[in-house]
Design an enzyme around this catalytic site. Structure first.
Site, PDB file in Angstrom:
ATOM      1  CG  ASP A   1      -1.995   1.046   1.162  1.00  0.00           C
ATOM      2  OD1 ASP A   1      -2.382   1.459   0.050  1.00  0.00           O
ATOM      3  OD2 ASP A   1      -2.452   1.481   2.240  1.00  0.00           O
TER       4      ASP A   1
ATOM      5  NE  ARG B   1     -11.888  12.282  -7.853  1.00  0.00           N
ATOM      6  CZ  ARG B   1     -12.717  11.897  -6.863  1.00  0.00           C
ATOM      7  NH1 ARG B   1     -13.991  11.657  -7.117  1.00  0.00           N
ATOM      8  NH2 ARG B   1     -12.267  11.751  -5.647  1.00  0.00           N
ATOM      9  CE  LYS B   2     -13.445   5.030 -11.878  1.00  0.00           C
ATOM     10  NZ  LYS B   2     -14.326   4.209 -12.721  1.00  0.00           N
TER      11      LYS B   2
HETATM   12  C1  LIG Z   1      -1.269  10.240   0.811  1.00  0.00           C
HETATM   13  C2  LIG Z   1      -0.346  10.682  -0.252  1.00  0.00           C
HETATM   14  C3  LIG Z   1       1.070  10.612   0.148  1.00  0.00           C
HETATM   15  C4  LIG Z   1       1.960  10.030  -0.888  1.00  0.00           C
HETATM   16  C5  LIG Z   1       2.554   8.762  -0.464  1.00  0.00           C
HETATM   17  C6  LIG Z   1       1.451   7.809  -0.232  1.00  0.00           C
HETATM   18  C7  LIG Z   1       1.863   6.532   0.417  1.00  0.00           C
HETATM   19  C8  LIG Z   1       0.753   6.136   1.330  1.00  0.00           C
HETATM   20  C9  LIG Z   1      -0.070   5.017   0.846  1.00  0.00           C
HETATM   21  C10 LIG Z   1      -1.178   4.771   1.787  1.00  0.00           C
HETATM   22  C11 LIG Z   1      -2.462   5.176   1.134  1.00  0.00           C
HETATM   23  C12 LIG Z   1      -3.601   4.794   1.957  1.00  0.00           C
HETATM   24  O1  LIG Z   1      -3.595   3.810   2.620  1.00  0.00           O
HETATM   25  S1  LIG Z   1      -4.948   5.809   1.910  1.00  0.00           S
HETATM   26  C13 LIG Z   1      -5.895   5.239   3.250  1.00  0.00           C
HETATM   27  C14 LIG Z   1      -6.910   4.145   2.860  1.00  0.00           C
HETATM   28  N1  LIG Z   1      -7.921   4.667   1.977  1.00  0.00           N
HETATM   29  C15 LIG Z   1      -8.860   5.520   2.362  1.00  0.00           C
HETATM   30  O2  LIG Z   1      -8.883   5.999   3.506  1.00  0.00           O
HETATM   31  C16 LIG Z   1      -9.888   5.904   1.342  1.00  0.00           C
HETATM   32  C17 LIG Z   1     -11.283   5.919   1.942  1.00  0.00           C
HETATM   33  N2  LIG Z   1     -12.263   6.146   0.870  1.00  0.00           N
HETATM   34  C18 LIG Z   1     -12.597   7.399   0.476  1.00  0.00           C
HETATM   35  O3  LIG Z   1     -12.167   8.403   1.075  1.00  0.00           O
HETATM   36  C19 LIG Z   1     -13.512   7.520  -0.695  1.00  0.00           C
HETATM   37  O4  LIG Z   1     -14.271   6.330  -0.870  1.00  0.00           O
HETATM   38  C20 LIG Z   1     -12.748   7.828  -2.007  1.00  0.00           C
HETATM   39  C21 LIG Z   1     -11.965   9.174  -1.901  1.00  0.00           C
HETATM   40  C22 LIG Z   1     -11.756   6.709  -2.385  1.00  0.00           C
HETATM   41  C23 LIG Z   1     -13.750   7.928  -3.160  1.00  0.00           C
HETATM   42  O5  LIG Z   1     -14.806   8.814  -2.778  1.00  0.00           O
HETATM   43  P1  LIG Z   1     -15.281   9.979  -3.723  1.00  0.00           P
HETATM   44  O6  LIG Z   1     -14.245  11.029  -3.823  1.00  0.00           O
HETATM   45  O7  LIG Z   1     -16.650  10.389  -3.209  1.00  0.00           O
HETATM   46  O8  LIG Z   1     -15.399   9.337  -5.159  1.00  0.00           O
HETATM   47  P2  LIG Z   1     -16.454   8.276  -5.734  1.00  0.00           P
HETATM   48  O9  LIG Z   1     -17.410   9.050  -6.584  1.00  0.00           O
HETATM   49  O10 LIG Z   1     -17.007   7.380  -4.687  1.00  0.00           O
HETATM   50  O11 LIG Z   1     -15.501   7.390  -6.644  1.00  0.00           O
HETATM   51  C24 LIG Z   1     -14.845   7.952  -7.770  1.00  0.00           C
HETATM   52  C25 LIG Z   1     -14.762   6.857  -8.814  1.00  0.00           C
HETATM   53  O12 LIG Z   1     -13.941   5.789  -8.297  1.00  0.00           O
HETATM   54  C26 LIG Z   1     -14.721   4.583  -8.222  1.00  0.00           C
HETATM   55  N3  LIG Z   1     -14.391   3.880  -6.980  1.00  0.00           N
HETATM   56  C27 LIG Z   1     -14.309   4.413  -5.742  1.00  0.00           C
HETATM   57  N4  LIG Z   1     -13.998   3.475  -4.828  1.00  0.00           N
HETATM   58  C28 LIG Z   1     -13.873   2.315  -5.519  1.00  0.00           C
HETATM   59  C29 LIG Z   1     -13.545   0.969  -5.139  1.00  0.00           C
HETATM   60  N5  LIG Z   1     -13.272   0.613  -3.877  1.00  0.00           N
HETATM   61  N6  LIG Z   1     -13.510   0.015  -6.109  1.00  0.00           N
HETATM   62  C30 LIG Z   1     -13.759   0.358  -7.417  1.00  0.00           C
HETATM   63  N7  LIG Z   1     -14.063   1.618  -7.826  1.00  0.00           N
HETATM   64  C31 LIG Z   1     -14.120   2.577  -6.893  1.00  0.00           C
HETATM   65  C32 LIG Z   1     -16.177   5.029  -8.239  1.00  0.00           C
HETATM   66  O13 LIG Z   1     -17.001   4.009  -8.749  1.00  0.00           O
HETATM   67  C33 LIG Z   1     -16.118   6.228  -9.154  1.00  0.00           C
HETATM   68  O14 LIG Z   1     -16.071   5.790 -10.487  1.00  0.00           O
HETATM   69  P3  LIG Z   1     -16.885   6.518 -11.665  1.00  0.00           P
HETATM   70  O15 LIG Z   1     -18.322   6.491 -11.263  1.00  0.00           O
HETATM   71  O16 LIG Z   1     -16.341   7.933 -11.709  1.00  0.00           O
HETATM   72  O17 LIG Z   1     -16.556   5.733 -12.893  1.00  0.00           O
END
Ligand SMILES: CCCCCCCCCCCC(=O)SCCNC(=O)CCNC(=O)[C@H](O)C(C)(C)COP(=O)(O)OP(=O)(O)OC[C@H]1O[C@@H](n2cnc3c(N)ncnc32)[C@H](O)[C@@H]1OP(=O)(O)O
Length: 158
Positions: A62, A107-108
């Site tokens: 991740d 955005r993907k």
């Molecule tokens: C840190 C940097 C440092 C830089 C260095 C980084 C290293 C760190 C790495 C660690 C990173 C992490 O762990 S991050 C922490 C873990 N992740 C999180 O906390 C994310 C929690 N989830 C969210 O906040 C939200 O669900 C989002 C932001 C992902 C999406 O919400 P949104 O902004 O309202 O967008 P939304 O309309 O739902 O989705 C946009 C498009 O993506 C699709 N989509 C969304 N989720 C999914 C999904 N799980 N599987 C398939 N498709 C999906 C939707 O269908 C849509 O497609 P379409 O209809 O447009 O076709």
């Protein structure tokens, strides 16, 4: 040639944060938009005697795939990640890391990554990251790293 990124990750990151005493020891460097790195796991990361815990490998993935956001200059979060465990992840071995962005679709951000022990493929992963505005992280109330200011502004408007 290695390039120095304008942004750096959270110093408290569980994977690579230099200020986090519990970090997993992930070290990365950048070549263009590709990420390279290494990690050396030890008994703290054990899943079976001499072998790394699968969750440690998944956490490294991740972090590794997320690091691609830095050369891409797009802030983002992991929406989904799949890790395939292909070979033994032995403790006490320096594992090499590589990740890259395979495709951008609005955005993907479709990321890929691999962990190897020498020539042996240990794990591979694919993940969907979603590009967000930096304000996404303001809800925690914690200050954001200074280098994140203005991050992704151009890409967000692209
Ligand atoms: C840190 C940097 C440092 C830089 C260095 C980084 C290293 C760190 C790495 C660690 C990173 C992490 O762990 S991050 C922490 C873990 N992740 C999180 O906390 C994310 C929690 N989830 C969210 O906040 C939200 O669900 C989002 C932001 C992902 C999406 O919400 P949104 O902004 O309202 O967008 P939304 O309309 O739902 O989705 C946009 C498009 O993506 C699709 N989509 C969304 N989720 C999914 C999904 N799980 N599987 C398939 N498709 C999906 C939707 O269908 C849509 O497609 P379409 O209809 O447009 O076709």
């Amino acid at each position: 040639m290695h390039s120095a990124p304008a942004r750096t990750h959270d110093p408290m990151c569980m994977g690579c944060g230099h200020a986090n005493p519990g970090n997993l020891g992930v070290r990365v460097w950048f070549e263009g938009q590709r990420v390279h790195g290494e990690v050396l796991l030890d008994e703290r990361h054990s899943g079976a005697p001499g072998y790394a815990h699968g969750g440690a490998i998944a956490a490294i993935m991740d972090d590794l795939l997320g690091q691609v956001l830095i050369p891409l200059d797009r802030p983002g979060v992991t929406a989904t990640i799949t890790v395939d465990f292909r070979g033994p992840a032995l403790l006490g071995r320096t594992l090499s890391l590589e990740s890259w962005c395979e495709k951008i679709d609005g955005r993907k951000l479709h990321m890929r990554g691999e962990i190897r022990d020498g020539d042996t493929l240990v794990a591979e992963a694919r993940a969907l990251f979603i590009h967000v505005d930096v304000s996404h992280w303001e809800a925690s109330g914690q200050p954001l790293p200074e280098s994140w200011q203005g991050w992704g502004g151009e890409a967000q408007n692209a």
